[in-house]
Every structure is written in C-alpha cells, then in structure tokens.
Design a protein around this motif. Structure first.
Motif, PDB file in Angstrom:
ATOM      1  N   GLU A 106      25.967  16.674 -46.506  1.00  0.00           N
ATOM      2  CA  GLU A 106      25.640  16.083 -47.811  1.00  0.00           C
ATOM      3  C   GLU A 106      24.135  16.042 -48.033  1.00  0.00           C
ATOM      4  O   GLU A 106      23.645  16.335 -49.134  1.00  0.00           O
ATOM      5  N   ALA A 107      23.382  15.698 -46.983  1.00  0.00           N
ATOM      6  CA  ALA A 107      21.925  15.614 -47.113  1.00  0.00           C
ATOM      7  C   ALA A 107      21.303  16.968 -47.428  1.00  0.00           C
ATOM      8  O   ALA A 107      20.250  17.036 -48.068  1.00  0.00           O
ATOM      9  N   ARG A 108      21.953  18.038 -47.007  1.00  0.00           N
ATOM     10  CA  ARG A 108      21.422  19.387 -47.227  1.00  0.00           C
ATOM     11  C   ARG A 108      22.050  20.076 -48.432  1.00  0.00           C
ATOM     12  O   ARG A 108      21.780  21.247 -48.681  1.00  0.00           O
ATOM     13  N   SER A 109      22.882  19.362 -49.161  1.00  0.00           N
ATOM     14  CA  SER A 109      23.494  19.946 -50.347  1.00  0.00           C
ATOM     15  C   SER A 109      22.460  20.057 -51.473  1.00  0.00           C
ATOM     16  O   SER A 109      21.370  19.476 -51.403  1.00  0.00           O
ATOM     17  N   GLU A 110      22.815  20.795 -52.501  1.00  0.00           N
ATOM     18  CA  GLU A 110      21.872  21.021 -53.606  1.00  0.00           C
ATOM     19  C   GLU A 110      21.511  19.721 -54.305  1.00  0.00           C
ATOM     20  O   GLU A 110      20.359  19.506 -54.687  1.00  0.00           O
ATOM     21  N   ARG A 111      22.486  18.825 -54.466  1.00  0.00           N
ATOM     22  CA  ARG A 111      22.244  17.537 -55.121  1.00  0.00           C
ATOM     23  C   ARG A 111      22.877  16.436 -54.274  1.00  0.00           C
ATOM     24  O   ARG A 111      24.017  16.026 -54.512  1.00  0.00           O
ATOM     25  N   PRO A 112      22.161  15.948 -53.270  1.00  0.00           N
ATOM     26  CA  PRO A 112      22.723  14.917 -52.391  1.00  0.00           C
ATOM     27  C   PRO A 112      23.154  13.683 -53.184  1.00  0.00           C
ATOM     28  O   PRO A 112      22.428  13.208 -54.070  1.00  0.00           O
ATOM     29  N   ASP A 113      24.338  13.177 -52.856  1.00  0.00           N
ATOM     30  CA  ASP A 113      24.878  12.016 -53.551  1.00  0.00           C
ATOM     31  C   ASP A 113      24.491  10.749 -52.791  1.00  0.00           C
ATOM     32  O   ASP A 113      24.868  10.576 -51.630  1.00  0.00           O
ATOM     33  N   LEU A 114      23.759   9.869 -53.448  1.00  0.00           N
ATOM     34  CA  LEU A 114      23.221   8.686 -52.787  1.00  0.00           C
ATOM     35  C   LEU A 114      24.316   7.759 -52.284  1.00  0.00           C
ATOM     36  O   LEU A 114      24.265   7.281 -51.148  1.00  0.00           O
ATOM     37  N   SER A 115      25.320   7.490 -53.107  1.00  0.00           N
ATOM     38  CA  SER A 115      26.360   6.557 -52.677  1.00  0.00           C
ATOM     39  C   SER A 115      27.142   7.116 -51.494  1.00  0.00           C
ATOM     40  O   SER A 115      27.494   6.381 -50.559  1.00  0.00           O
ATOM     41  N   THR A 116      27.424   8.420 -51.502  1.00  0.00           N
ATOM     42  CA  THR A 116      28.133   9.033 -50.378  1.00  0.00           C
ATOM     43  C   THR A 116      27.334   8.914 -49.093  1.00  0.00           C
ATOM     44  O   THR A 116      27.863   8.539 -48.041  1.00  0.00           O
ATOM     45  N   LEU A 117      26.043   9.207 -49.152  1.00  0.00           N
ATOM     46  CA  LEU A 117      25.199   9.097 -47.961  1.00  0.00           C
ATOM     47  C   LEU A 117      25.151   7.657 -47.456  1.00  0.00           C
ATOM     48  O   LEU A 117      25.239   7.416 -46.243  1.00  0.00           O
ATOM     49  N   CYS A 118      25.046   6.707 -48.367  1.00  0.00           N
ATOM     50  CA  CYS A 118      24.985   5.300 -47.948  1.00  0.00           C
ATOM     51  C   CYS A 118      26.301   4.860 -47.315  1.00  0.00           C
ATOM     52  O   CYS A 118      26.301   4.082 -46.344  1.00  0.00           O
TER      53      CYS A 118
ATOM     54  N   MET B  72      35.922   3.666 -47.988  1.00  0.00           N
ATOM     55  CA  MET B  72      34.844   4.389 -48.658  1.00  0.00           C
ATOM     56  C   MET B  72      35.247   4.738 -50.084  1.00  0.00           C
ATOM     57  O   MET B  72      34.436   4.616 -51.019  1.00  0.00           O
ATOM     58  N   ASP B  73      36.506   5.165 -50.275  1.00  0.00           N
ATOM     59  CA  ASP B  73      36.989   5.454 -51.626  1.00  0.00           C
ATOM     60  C   ASP B  73      36.979   4.190 -52.492  1.00  0.00           C
ATOM     61  O   ASP B  73      36.622   4.248 -53.683  1.00  0.00           O
ATOM     62  N   PHE B  74      37.361   3.060 -51.886  1.00  0.00           N
ATOM     63  CA  PHE B  74      37.383   1.801 -52.641  1.00  0.00           C
ATOM     64  C   PHE B  74      35.981   1.427 -53.124  1.00  0.00           C
ATOM     65  O   PHE B  74      35.808   0.950 -54.249  1.00  0.00           O
ATOM     66  N   ALA B  75      34.969   1.655 -52.287  1.00  0.00           N
ATOM     67  CA  ALA B  75      33.592   1.365 -52.688  1.00  0.00           C
ATOM     68  C   ALA B  75      33.177   2.229 -53.875  1.00  0.00           C
ATOM     69  O   ALA B  75      32.538   1.745 -54.821  1.00  0.00           O
ATOM     70  N   GLN B  76      33.536   3.513 -53.844  1.00  0.00           N
ATOM     71  CA  GLN B  76      33.200   4.395 -54.962  1.00  0.00           C
ATOM     72  C   GLN B  76      33.918   3.956 -56.236  1.00  0.00           C
ATOM     73  O   GLN B  76      33.331   3.962 -57.332  1.00  0.00           O
ATOM     74  N   VAL B  77      35.188   3.558 -56.102  1.00  0.00           N
ATOM     75  CA  VAL B  77      35.939   3.088 -57.270  1.00  0.00           C
ATOM     76  C   VAL B  77      35.309   1.809 -57.821  1.00  0.00           C
ATOM     77  O   VAL B  77      35.240   1.615 -59.044  1.00  0.00           O
ATOM     78  N   THR B  78      34.845   0.932 -56.944  1.00  0.00           N
ATOM     79  CA  THR B  78      34.184  -0.298 -57.387  1.00  0.00           C
ATOM     80  C   THR B  78      32.960   0.022 -58.230  1.00  0.00           C
ATOM     81  O   THR B  78      32.735  -0.591 -59.290  1.00  0.00           O
ATOM     82  N   LEU B  79      32.162   0.980 -57.780  1.00  0.00           N
ATOM     83  CA  LEU B  79      30.987   1.382 -58.561  1.00  0.00           C
ATOM     84  C   LEU B  79      31.405   1.961 -59.912  1.00  0.00           C
ATOM     85  O   LEU B  79      30.784   1.672 -60.941  1.00  0.00           O
ATOM     86  N   ASP B  80      32.465   2.763 -59.919  1.00  0.00           N
ATOM     87  CA  ASP B  80      32.977   3.324 -61.178  1.00  0.00           C
ATOM     88  C   ASP B  80      33.407   2.211 -62.139  1.00  0.00           C
ATOM     89  O   ASP B  80      33.104   2.257 -63.337  1.00  0.00           O
ATOM     90  N   GLU B  81      34.126   1.234 -61.601  1.00  0.00           N
ATOM     91  CA  GLU B  81      34.637   0.150 -62.444  1.00  0.00           C
ATOM     92  C   GLU B  81      33.507  -0.705 -63.003  1.00  0.00           C
ATOM     93  O   GLU B  81      33.566  -1.136 -64.163  1.00  0.00           O
ATOM     94  N   LEU B  82      32.501  -0.945 -62.206  1.00  0.00           N
ATOM     95  CA  LEU B  82      31.353  -1.704 -62.706  1.00  0.00           C
ATOM     96  C   LEU B  82      30.650  -0.933 -63.824  1.00  0.00           C
ATOM     97  O   LEU B  82      30.269  -1.513 -64.849  1.00  0.00           O
ATOM     98  N   ALA B  83      30.495   0.369 -63.630  1.00  0.00           N
ATOM     99  CA  ALA B  83      29.850   1.182 -64.665  1.00  0.00           C
ATOM    100  C   ALA B  83      30.646   1.149 -65.963  1.00  0.00           C
ATOM    101  O   ALA B  83      30.070   1.138 -67.066  1.00  0.00           O
ATOM    102  N   GLY B  84      31.969   1.104 -65.853  1.00  0.00           N
ATOM    103  CA  GLY B  84      32.814   1.070 -67.038  1.00  0.00           C
ATOM    104  C   GLY B  84      32.685  -0.211 -67.842  1.00  0.00           C
ATOM    105  O   GLY B  84      33.135  -0.263 -68.992  1.00  0.00           O
TER     106      GLY B  84
END
Length: 283
Positions: free
Chosen positions: A22-34, A50-62
């Motif tokens: 992920e760190a060497r990808s073209e656009r590293p994703d901060l939440s994934t790395l964290c 880990m999926d639940f954390a990403q969903v939590t961020l999605d829900e907050l953004a919504g």
C-alpha cells in the motif's frame, strides 16, 4: 481495557506485506495504512474489525452537510459533527496510551493524539469531498482546508476548534520556541503522516524499556516506507542488540557503517566498534 497482544507471526508477515504494498502504491490510502499499523499492534483487530473502522468513517462522512461552503464552512461542519456531536478530542492522558496512536481505537474511544484525531478529520472530510489535508506543525498536528491564500486551520485535539490568525503561531512557539514559518503550513502527504505516527509509537515504546517489541515493529514498518531516514537502520540494529539478538544486530551495525563510511568515516568506525562489542557479548 486489557493489554494489547501482538498478532501471530503469520498474520504479522501478511500485514507487513500489505503495508509495504500500500505504501508503494500510486495513491497510498491513509486509513488503510493506519489500520494496518493498528493490526500490527493489536492482534484482536481482524479483517472484520478493519472493515468496520472503514465503514464507521464512511458513515460519519455521510452525516456531513452537502457542500457546506468554503474552507471555513467545511471546518465548522467537521467541528460540529466530530467534535461536538460525537465528542472526538484529546487530553494530556492520551499521550500515555498506545491506543491513542491506533486508528481503530481512536474511533472506538473518540480520544487520541493530535495526529490520529487529525486522521479521523481527514478521512471523514475527504470522503465528503472537502478540500482537506494534514498540516504537520512542529509538535502538534492539525488539519487545513482550502488553498494557501484562503487556508483555514482546525485543531482536532481541541475538538476541531477553528484556529485564528495567531493560534498557529502560539502552537509552534509553544512546541519549539521559534516563530511559525510559511513552509510549516504546507500539506503533509499520507506517507509523511504515517511515518510521524510510527515515530510517536517509537517514542511511546522508548519510555518503556520493557516494550522493545513495540519499538521493533514500529521501526520495521517505518523501514517498509519508500522514503525513511537512513538512521532508522542504525536504530533497528541497536534495538536487536538490546533484545539479545547480538549476531543480527552486529551484522546490521556493520552494514550501516558501510553505508555512512564515505560521508563520515569517524561515525562509521564508532558503529563498527558497537558491532564488535555486540559480537563480544556472545562470549
């Protein structure tokens, strides 16, 4: 909460492979790395967590208003949602907890270090389309909204307080005793943010000599980043010696000495001396 326990060696190897990829990808994703950092620290954090954390961020953004306006309107909207409605903020005691550097725990506790709270702000705001970025002020991480000529700063550690003109100057002066420089207000890229998080983990471990295990994985993840200070290799070698792995530590000390000998022969010879001393401990 009970003490964190590490993942299995097999799980750790997989997490580190994914982190480096992920760190060497073209656009590293901060939440994934964290979250990969969090999984290396906490063996209880599985894929579902880990999926639940990403969903939590999605829900907050919504829950953010749709395009609230300019940079200040975005900053206020994030403060009202995360700081006021959900109570994300920090306190002095957070600096004593390893969980304060782990994204999944910060989302659960709504407490953390300035940089991890800033990651929450960044990831929620980014998902909602805000012009947001991290700002790595010396000693205190904040978030910025908008272009340089219309920049608005907010302090997630203080519940998302929108900073006035002199607030950033005071934060920098309090941390360094020096004035704020314009270069300090430039956006930090995701890998810079992750390296700073890992530096915080290493600082936490350095104050606890019994937690060399934490210091070691934080160093090894830092070394997996595409760009990192060369001195981290020296620190890892010293840590291996400290943990009793004298041969591996001596080998890495000798490799580091070769790396720096052309620019500082004196320092290289001192490192070779440390390598000899490490080998002598086998006798």
């Amino acid at each position: 909460m009970p003490p964190l326990y590490p993942p299995t060696p097999e799980r750790s190897a997989e997490l580190r492979r994914r982190f480096a990829e992920e760190a060497r990808s073209e656009r590293p994703d901060l939440s994934t790395l964290c979250l990969l950092v969090g999984a290396e620290a906490d063996g209880a954090l599985d894929e579902a967590g880990m999926d639940f954390a990403q969903v939590t961020l999605d829900e907050l953004a919504g829950q953010l208003p749709y395009r609230p306006g300019g940079p200040r309107a975005w900053a206020v909207a994030l403060r009202e949602l995360l700081g006021e409605r959900y109570g994300f903020r920090g306190c002095a005691a957070d600096y004593q907890r390893l969980e304060s550097s782990l994204l999944h725990e910060v989302l659960r506790r709504r407490r953390g270090l300035p940089i991890l709270l800033s990651v929450v702000w960044l990831e929620v705001a980014r998902r909602a389309g805000a012009p947001v970025y991290g700002v790595a002020l010396p000693g205190h991480f904040v978030v910025g909204f908008g272009p340089a000529d219309d920049q608005v700063l907010a302090d997630p550690f203080d519940g998302g307080r929108v900073l006035t003109g002199g607030d950033a100057d005071l934060l920098v002066a309090g941390a360094t005793g020096a004035p704020l420089q314009p270069s300090m207000l430039t956006p930090a890229d995701p890998l810079e943010v992750v390296l700073r998080i890992l530096n915080n983990v290493r600082a936490w471990a350095a104050a606890r000599p019994e937690r060399t295990d934490v210091a070691l994985w934080a160093l090894e993840l830092s070394l997996a980043l595409p760009s990192h200070p060369a001195r981290l290799r020296f620190e890892r070698a010293q840590l291996l010696v400290q943990r009793g792995d004298f041969v591996a530590g001596a080998v890495e000390l000798e490799e580091y000495a070769e790396l720096i000998c052309e620019v500082d022969e004196g320092a290289a010879e001192r490192v070779r001396g440390e390598a000899r001393a490490a080998r002598a401990m086998l006798n």
